[in-house]
Enzyme design. Sequence first.
Site, mmCIF file in Angstrom:
data_model
loop_
_atom_site.group_PDB
_atom_site.id
_atom_site.type_symbol
_atom_site.label_atom_id
_atom_site.label_comp_id
_atom_site.label_asym_id
_atom_site.label_seq_id
_atom_site.Cartn_x
_atom_site.Cartn_y
_atom_site.Cartn_z
ATOM 1 N N ALA A 35 42.387 36.635 70.520
ATOM 2 C CA ALA A 35 42.508 35.173 70.637
ATOM 3 C C ALA A 35 42.064 34.401 69.399
ATOM 4 O O ALA A 35 41.982 33.172 69.446
ATOM 5 C CB ALA A 35 41.792 34.634 71.870
ATOM 6 N N ALA A 36 41.813 35.082 68.289
ATOM 7 C CA ALA A 36 41.474 34.344 67.062
ATOM 8 C C ALA A 36 42.663 33.451 66.666
ATOM 9 O O ALA A 36 42.493 32.276 66.329
ATOM 10 C CB ALA A 36 41.133 35.316 65.944
ATOM 11 N N GLY A 37 43.866 34.023 66.742
ATOM 12 C CA GLY A 37 45.066 33.245 66.401
ATOM 13 C C GLY A 37 45.284 32.101 67.383
ATOM 14 O O GLY A 37 45.694 31.003 66.990
ATOM 15 N N ASP A 38 44.998 32.341 68.653
ATOM 16 C CA ASP A 38 45.160 31.285 69.668
ATOM 17 C C ASP A 38 44.166 30.148 69.412
ATOM 18 O O ASP A 38 44.501 28.972 69.545
ATOM 19 C CB ASP A 38 44.924 31.844 71.077
ATOM 20 C CG ASP A 38 45.915 32.941 71.422
ATOM 21 O OD1 ASP A 38 47.041 32.916 70.889
ATOM 22 O OD2 ASP A 38 45.559 33.829 72.225
#
Length: 307
Positions: free
Chosen positions: A246-249
């Site tokens: 979820a870093a990209g989210d």
Amino acid sequence: MKNILVIGSSNIDLIAQVERFPQPGETIGNAIYSKMFGGKGANQAVAAVRAGGEVTFVTSVGDDGYASELKEHFKSNGINIKYLRQADNCPTGVALILVDAAGENIIAVAPGANAKLTANLVEETLIESTDIILMQMEIPYQTVREIALLAKKYNTKVMLNPAPARVLDEELMDCVDYLVVNESEANLISGLDIERDGLEVVARKMLEMGSKMIIITLGKDGSYIYSDELRKGVKSYTVTAVDSTAAGDTFCGVLAVGISGGNEITEAVRFASAAAAISVTKLGAQDSIPLAEDIESFIEKNHRVVS
Ligand code: RIB
């Protein structure tokens, strides 16, 4: 105005933390199990609301026990779920996630109700009245496409995070204002290769396909912003990774808030990078997403020059 409409998936993430990933046919017996809230759409909605956005989330959950947990969770995070759909005879989306000691992950998603999210759940007045629409690719492609075309009709900004990666058609690309991609998504969509062809060539190709601005996230190498007016690298923050899920989210949700709040794009990307960096220092998707004040104090403590 920080009025954000997120349209996308909700999952329950079933996580096993392992020292190392198993080989095909191998069983690793001492994993640590956790159950957490996830799904790219839900993660982005949570990131946006925690960063200070007014968030409406359109999503589809199943008719199982997970649905009520998710609804409660969204409400307690202050997300408007008036347009959430509960699909009949269908399970809620589930992601099976392995996280290794370096914080890398392997994910398999069973989409369940996410595959039933159709564009008719979204009223046109909602599209017209929002500042920015944020979508990903864990819902049907046709839904993303129809919403993007409507957004164009009403002049509403579209941020698209084509994850999981897939080829995009030019009519859809033409409706996109901000295309946020990682390296492998950029390679697949452009049909080029960042290592071989260079960042600028790959970004230019995606701009020519129709998106007004391209933002390529490069992990520890920061981000690259590309448009007709701007070509700029933004450095990342160095942290010790526990789980990169979820870093990209987190990046996308926080970036949407920055842009809809009228921040200059480089500043908005820097703020989003800081949020993404914080998120990798903790286990889980939504459990790791910071509040606006946490991002501000992180930036304060880790003052860096933006290149
Ligand atoms: O981007 C991370 C997300 O991908 C996880 O939360 C999981 O649900 C998968 O959808």
